[in-house]
Write a protein that holds these residues in place. Structure first.
Motif, PDB file in Angstrom:
ATOM      1  N   ILE A 133       7.208  -1.993  -7.057  1.00 47.54           N
ATOM      2  CA  ILE A 133       6.538  -2.668  -5.527  1.00 47.54           C
ATOM      3  C   ILE A 133       7.117  -4.005  -6.151  1.00 47.54           C
ATOM      4  O   ILE A 133       6.536  -4.799  -5.661  1.00 47.54           O
ATOM      5  CB  ILE A 133       4.905  -2.587  -5.941  1.00 47.54           C
ATOM      6  N   SER A 134       8.682  -3.790  -6.157  1.00 47.59           N
ATOM      7  CA  SER A 134       9.009  -5.459  -6.345  1.00 47.59           C
ATOM      8  C   SER A 134       9.000  -5.665  -4.939  1.00 47.59           C
ATOM      9  O   SER A 134       9.115  -4.811  -4.074  1.00 47.59           O
ATOM     10  CB  SER A 134      10.551  -4.841  -6.695  1.00 47.59           C
TER      11      SER A 134
ATOM     12  N   GLN B  89       0.404  -1.203   0.180  1.00 47.52           N
ATOM     13  CA  GLN B  89       0.357  -0.009   0.032  1.00 47.52           C
ATOM     14  C   GLN B  89       1.443   1.338   0.209  1.00 47.52           C
ATOM     15  O   GLN B  89       0.360   2.157  -0.486  1.00 47.52           O
ATOM     16  CB  GLN B  89      -0.943   0.403   1.682  1.00 47.52           C
ATOM     17  N   LEU B  90       1.845   1.116   0.816  1.00 49.54           N
ATOM     18  CA  LEU B  90       3.017   2.400   0.811  1.00 49.54           C
ATOM     19  C   LEU B  90       3.402   2.371  -0.377  1.00 49.54           C
ATOM     20  O   LEU B  90       3.819   3.777  -1.230  1.00 49.54           O
ATOM     21  CB  LEU B  90       4.221   2.337   2.435  1.00 49.54           C
ATOM     22  N   LEU B  91       3.635   1.584  -0.996  1.00 44.25           N
ATOM     23  CA  LEU B  91       4.534   1.811  -2.324  1.00 44.25           C
ATOM     24  C   LEU B  91       3.876   1.663  -4.217  1.00 44.25           C
ATOM     25  O   LEU B  91       4.765   1.790  -5.100  1.00 44.25           O
ATOM     26  CB  LEU B  91       5.863   0.571  -2.584  1.00 44.25           C
ATOM     27  N   ILE B  92       2.345   1.314  -3.849  1.00 43.44           N
ATOM     28  CA  ILE B  92       1.748   0.862  -4.619  1.00 43.44           C
ATOM     29  C   ILE B  92       1.456   2.406  -5.495  1.00 43.44           C
ATOM     30  O   ILE B  92       1.859   2.110  -6.681  1.00 43.44           O
ATOM     31  CB  ILE B  92       0.354   0.538  -4.965  1.00 43.44           C
ATOM     32  N   GLY B  93       2.547   3.139  -5.494  1.00 36.88           N
ATOM     33  CA  GLY B  93       2.157   4.976  -6.201  1.00 36.88           C
ATOM     34  C   GLY B  93       2.786   4.775  -6.865  1.00 36.88           C
ATOM     35  O   GLY B  93       3.267   5.901  -7.609  1.00 36.88           O
ATOM     36  N   SER B  94       4.169   4.372  -6.138  1.00 39.67           N
ATOM     37  CA  SER B  94       5.671   4.341  -6.997  1.00 39.67           C
ATOM     38  C   SER B  94       6.607   3.969  -7.939  1.00 39.67           C
ATOM     39  O   SER B  94       7.432   4.891  -8.775  1.00 39.67           O
ATOM     40  CB  SER B  94       6.460   4.338  -5.754  1.00 39.67           C
TER      41      SER B  94
ATOM     42  N   GLU C 203      -2.719   6.042  -9.834  1.00 39.40           N
ATOM     43  CA  GLU C 203      -1.661   5.932  -8.367  1.00 39.40           C
ATOM     44  C   GLU C 203      -1.813   4.989  -7.850  1.00 39.40           C
ATOM     45  O   GLU C 203      -1.095   4.256  -7.023  1.00 39.40           O
ATOM     46  CB  GLU C 203      -3.709   6.181  -7.700  1.00 39.40           C
ATOM     47  N   LEU C 204      -2.423   3.357  -8.703  1.00 36.29           N
ATOM     48  CA  LEU C 204      -2.121   2.388  -8.514  1.00 36.29           C
ATOM     49  C   LEU C 204      -1.364   1.486  -8.936  1.00 36.29           C
ATOM     50  O   LEU C 204      -0.773   0.078  -9.342  1.00 36.29           O
ATOM     51  CB  LEU C 204      -3.512   1.283  -8.764  1.00 36.29           C
TER      52      LEU C 204
ATOM     53  N   ARG D   6      12.077  -4.821  -2.555  1.00 36.45           N
ATOM     54  CA  ARG D   6      12.295  -3.084  -1.735  1.00 36.45           C
ATOM     55  C   ARG D   6      11.109  -3.731  -0.593  1.00 36.45           C
ATOM     56  O   ARG D   6      10.564  -3.264   0.014  1.00 36.45           O
ATOM     57  CB  ARG D   6      11.123  -2.152  -2.822  1.00 36.45           C
ATOM     58  N   ILE D   7       9.520  -4.609  -1.051  1.00 42.36           N
ATOM     59  CA  ILE D   7       9.023  -5.224   0.042  1.00 42.36           C
ATOM     60  C   ILE D   7       9.833  -6.484   1.456  1.00 42.36           C
ATOM     61  O   ILE D   7       9.522  -5.803   2.477  1.00 42.36           O
ATOM     62  CB  ILE D   7       8.021  -6.148  -0.657  1.00 42.36           C
ATOM     63  N   ALA D   8      10.509  -7.181   0.669  1.00 43.90           N
ATOM     64  CA  ALA D   8      11.435  -8.155   1.997  1.00 43.90           C
ATOM     65  C   ALA D   8      12.709  -6.827   2.598  1.00 43.90           C
ATOM     66  O   ALA D   8      12.813  -7.638   3.548  1.00 43.90           O
ATOM     67  CB  ALA D   8      12.090  -9.013   1.004  1.00 43.90           C
TER      68      ALA D   8
END
Length: 343
Positions: free
Chosen positions: A255-256, A247-252, A311-312, A259-261
């Motif tokens: 969202i690999s 949710q934090l990264l979705i608009g950037s 945005e998504l 970056r999540i891990a």
């Protein structure tokens, strides 16, 4: 139409700890002290607790005891008139720095977990009304929900900078029907009705009204800070932690898995293995977050469909439309039209 609500498994809810001294301070306003209660042996002086969060059960127990001691069934709703916590102040700044009333409400909905993890906000728009529903999570004490209702009403009234009656009314559960008139006074609206749950009813025709307090320089920096706070909220559930990072990264646009891990201190490979053990996958969670966000944003009607697509994190609006059809068997345009007519 597809059921818009997602069943959420809540392993353990922890609330922001500022609520504990806040309730304790409210007791002082009534000439009372938590030290006089039967909870005194289990509470630190003045309700100050170590750490950033407390268990939901602890918070609810304190609300119940405060209600008993004050004999005030509207203590929660009255709280915003006594004190305005810093956390709500941060939320208010982001809202007031937004360009329009509609975008301000989006910030309030998005970042409500920063001030309380026990209540979720959902918006439903019709032609002339926006109904903001407060959905309790876990076993939230009613006084806590009503405290959020009061603070939220106060923030919305602050957005009504032209005095155009943005806040039309509210609803409370039928069990609270004996307090409707006083609740309307405390919330600052014309009427409060008995219904199935807690809602605030807004004038949808005012959502595009520009805010004189808008600040294009300050807003993105406030959003960055609130996003950082949101991603730092505790969770014992790995799946929930991953969902928050998405949710934090979705608009950037990035969202690999790496970056999540990374912030979770595990490798992308380990992340895949742990998610598989939980019966899900990284791709599935990304899809779920996009689906939930898409349905919410399309339903609220405050953003154009093109803006929602970017945005998504979709490359173009047509990719968003194809995904939305897969989720709902409807185009975003048809879905928004159906939601509007149903309202």
């Amino acid at each position: 139409m597809l059921d818009q609500q997602q069943n959420v498994t809540i392993a353990r809810i922890r609330e922001r700890s500022f609520w504990v001294p806040l309730i304790s301070r409210a007791l002082h306003h009534y000439g009372l002290s938590i030290n006089e209660s039967r909870l005194a042996a289990h509470m630190p002086p003045d309700g100050v607790v170590p750490g950033d969060h407390v268990e939901q059960a602890c918070c609810s127990l304190l609300w119940a005891e405060a209600t008993r001691m004050t004999e005030d069934d509207l203590l929660g709703m009255r709280l915003n008139r006594l004190f305005f916590p810093t956390s709500f102040g941060a939320l208010a700044l982001a809202a007031q720095a937004s360009p329009t009333i509609g975008s301000a409400l989006t910030q309030l909905t998005r970042f409500m977990p920063v001030v309380s993890s026990q209540v979720k906000l959902e918006g439903r728009r019709s032609d002339d009304r926006l109904v903001v529903q407060l959905k309790p999570l876990g076993e939230t004490h009613p006084q806590h929900v009503e405290a959020i209702l009061g603070y939220l009403a106060r923030l919305i009234l602050q957005l009504d900078q032209r005095g155009e009656e943005l806040l039309l009314g509210a609803t409370l559960p039928a069990a609270r029907s004996s307090h409707l008139a006083e609740s309307a006074r405390l919330l600052g609206c014309q009427r409060v009705d008995a219904a199935d749950g807690y809602t605030l009813v807004l004038h949808a025709g005012l959502l595009d009204t520009p805010l004189v307090t808008a600040d294009a320089f300050l807003l993105p920096r406030l959003i960055d800070a609130l996003q950082d706070l949101l991603s730092s909220l505790p969770s014992d559930d790995l799946v929930e932690q991953v969902r928050r990072r998405i949710q934090l990264l979705i608009g950037s646009g990035d969202i690999s898995e790496d970056r999540i891990a990374g912030p979770l201190n595990i490798s992308a490979r380990h992340l895949r293995r742990k998610l598989s053990y939980e019966g899900t996958s990284y791709e599935q969670l990304v899809d779920e977050v996009r689906r939930e966000s898409a349905i919410r944003l399309v339903t609220e009607g405050q953003m154009s469909l093109t803006s929602i697509a970017y945005e998504l994190g979709f490359l173009d609006p047509s990719s968003f439309t194809r995904a939305f059809r897969r989720w709902t068997d409807m185009s975003p345009t048809a879905f928004r039209r159906q939601v509007t007519s149903a309202g």
